[in-house]
Write a protein that holds these residues in place. Structure first.
Motif, PDB file in Angstrom:
ATOM      1  N   GLN A  42       1.007  -1.139  -0.223  1.00  0.00           N
ATOM      2  CA  GLN A  42       0.227  -0.098   0.152  1.00  0.00           C
ATOM      3  C   GLN A  42       0.963   1.200   0.069  1.00  0.00           C
ATOM      4  OE1 GLN A  42      -2.982   0.003   2.914  1.00  0.00           O
ATOM      5  NE2 GLN A  42      -3.713   2.149   2.711  1.00  0.00           N
ATOM      6  N   TYR A  91       1.736   5.412   0.144  1.00  0.00           N
ATOM      7  CA  TYR A  91       1.444   6.623   1.003  1.00  0.00           C
ATOM      8  C   TYR A  91       1.578   7.893   0.453  1.00  0.00           C
ATOM      9  CZ  TYR A  91       0.998   9.684   4.737  1.00  0.00           C
ATOM     10  OH  TYR A  91       0.837  10.752   5.834  1.00  0.00           O
ATOM     11  N   ILE A 144       5.882   3.563   4.229  1.00  0.00           N
ATOM     12  CA  ILE A 144       5.909   2.257   3.355  1.00  0.00           C
ATOM     13  C   ILE A 144       7.115   1.547   3.414  1.00  0.00           C
ATOM     14  CG2 ILE A 144       4.116   2.917   1.696  1.00  0.00           C
ATOM     15  CD1 ILE A 144       5.872   3.556  -0.340  1.00  0.00           C
TER      16      ILE A 144
END
Length: 65
Positions: A5, A7, A56
């Motif tokens: 994911q 950021y 991350i």
């Protein structure tokens, strides 16, 4: 991407011109904290962390930007 994911942060007026800010090697969006309030008065800022940096950091096994 690949289970990682990303950021990013958005600052400033939604209808302003967008300025994309990339951090330097081994830095993160936090390195722009002193400039963010001033720059976001004039444009929309998009700040992001590269893979393996900042928020991350768990993605180090995949490399960086």
């Amino acid at each position: 991407m690949n289970g990682i994911q990303g950021y990013y942060e958005l600052h400033g007026p939604a209808d302003g011109e967008t300025l994309v800010i990339a951090n330097g090697f081994l830095l993160s969006t936090a390195s722009w904290a002193p400039q963010t309030p001033v720059l976001s008065q004039h444009c929309r800022l998009l700040l992001h962390d590269c893979r393996g940096m900042g928020r991350i950091a768990e993605s180090r096994r995949y490399g960086t930007c």
